[in-house]
Design an enzyme around this catalytic site. Sequence first.
Site, PDB file in Angstrom:
ATOM      1  N   LYS A  39       0.845  -1.201   0.000  1.00  0.00           N
ATOM      2  CA  LYS A  39       0.000   0.000   0.000  1.00  0.00           C
ATOM      3  C   LYS A  39       0.879   1.249   0.000  1.00  0.00           C
ATOM      4  CE  LYS A  39      -0.121  -0.135   5.049  1.00  0.00           C
ATOM      5  NZ  LYS A  39      -0.904  -0.565   6.234  1.00  0.00           N
ATOM      6  N   TYR A  88      13.677  31.067   7.403  1.00  0.00           N
ATOM      7  CA  TYR A  88      12.452  31.754   7.838  1.00  0.00           C
ATOM      8  C   TYR A  88      12.413  31.843   9.356  1.00  0.00           C
ATOM      9  CZ  TYR A  88      10.332  31.305   3.190  1.00  0.00           C
ATOM     10  OH  TYR A  88      10.044  31.399   1.853  1.00  0.00           O
TER      11      TYR A  88
HETATM   12  C1  LIG Z   1      -0.121  -1.576   6.866  1.00  0.00           C
HETATM   13  C2  LIG Z   1      -0.694  -2.844   7.319  1.00  0.00           C
HETATM   14  C3  LIG Z   1       0.130  -3.946   7.606  1.00  0.00           C
HETATM   15  C4  LIG Z   1       1.629  -3.867   7.618  1.00  0.00           C
HETATM   16  O1  LIG Z   1       2.068  -3.315   8.839  1.00  0.00           O
HETATM   17  P1  LIG Z   1       3.629  -3.243   9.163  1.00  0.00           P
HETATM   18  O2  LIG Z   1       3.691  -2.751  10.543  1.00  0.00           O
HETATM   19  O3  LIG Z   1       4.191  -2.255   8.174  1.00  0.00           O
HETATM   20  O4  LIG Z   1       4.157  -4.594   8.944  1.00  0.00           O
HETATM   21  C5  LIG Z   1      -0.470  -5.152   7.899  1.00  0.00           C
HETATM   22  N1  LIG Z   1      -1.816  -5.266   7.937  1.00  0.00           N
HETATM   23  C6  LIG Z   1      -2.627  -4.227   7.698  1.00  0.00           C
HETATM   24  C7  LIG Z   1      -4.093  -4.423   7.772  1.00  0.00           C
HETATM   25  C8  LIG Z   1      -2.104  -2.978   7.398  1.00  0.00           C
HETATM   26  O5  LIG Z   1      -2.927  -1.945   7.165  1.00  0.00           O
END
Ligand SMILES: *Cc1c(COP(=O)(O)O)cnc(C)c1O
Length: 373
Positions: A34, A264
């Site tokens: 993702k 800034y």
């Molecule tokens: C993002 C996510 C993961 C992965 O989590 P990590 O801590 O990066 O391993 C696993 N399951 C779900 C449902 C997620 O949204």
Amino acid sequence: MTYRAYAQVDLAAIASNVAAIKSSTSAEILAVVKADAYGHGLIPVAQTALASGASWLGVALLEEAIAIRKAGIDARTIAWLTPPGDDFVSAIKHDIDLSVSSVMLLREILAAGASIGRTPRIHIEVDTGMRRGGFLDEWKLFLEELAKNRDQLHLVGLWTHFARADEPENTTTLDQVHEFEKYHTDLQAIGINPQIIHLSNSAATLTAPIAHRSMVRLGIAMYGLSPDVKTLGDAAKYSLKSAMTLKAKLSLVKSAPKGSAVGYGGTAILKEDTKLGVVVLGYSDGIPRNTGSSAGVSFNGRKAPIVGRVSMDQFVVNLGSDCAALSGDYVTVFGGAPEEDGYSIDEWAAAASTINYEIVTRIASRVPRIYVN
Ligand SMILES: *Cc1c(COP(=O)(O)O)cnc(C)c1O
């Protein structure tokens, strides 16, 4: 032409991380890709993970899963965050597994499947304690709906997500496993036995073998980062190799006198005459604006900390009065070979009061990704 900045992604590191996890568990591996593979690039990472031992892909959004299909990847893929109103007809046509955590969503997915005469593949998400996604109050109602419609569904999986797997001393994870068993038993009682049982994120994959079951969802560890350096130790402890190196050019190197107020708001005052370097990356590229001076860049194995506030497209570093860097030279923002002795992603996260996940995922699309190995 040369890039003003780029994120170099070492696909061999990702392959090695997947292989390392694969050899430590009998569970199947779902590669979590993702958010553009945590900023590393969806398609190259997905292909690498599948070639190195992962058998599933997981994303949050439906459009991410469809992008995987459009790239010609036909591996089993699940999208687990699809709000009502998503295009479930496309999802089913693309053979994408869907997660269900409300009766409303179940009905939409059933209707979509019926409209094209195809059976949707679903994974049931249950809330075992995190109180984010997953069935909780509607569970009994859902079981009734399921019993009525079971021939219209391919029930592939049952899953949950841990809230505190990155705290190995905490008993919450085991409590959640226990809760999970109750949901599992309820399903079995009505004759439903999903083949794929998945609970574990990276932290649980690394520390809680009891929660591996038939599949683990591997995210941050695949990118060579620790889910939590403080509680679990760093990635090297698990033989994981960080995959991303962020590089940028110095658009300008110049000397500035002691007493100068930099940037800034003039929030940083130079304590001595020094050389400043202007790095061509800013908060619009994903560099956190509030990063303190405990992060910065490295040049030829020497650290140059941030001075003053990060701007939209650039930030200033203190190179030191005897630094040999010239305008146009590249510096390493994070990552890089260990002998470069620069800042790590974890150091950047600490300096910006955030987590390594956020540092890599926020690198903007205007920063090109360059693949090596
Ligand atoms: C993002 C996510 C993961 C992965 O989590 P990590 O801590 O990066 O391993 C696993 N399951 C779900 C449902 C997620 O949204």
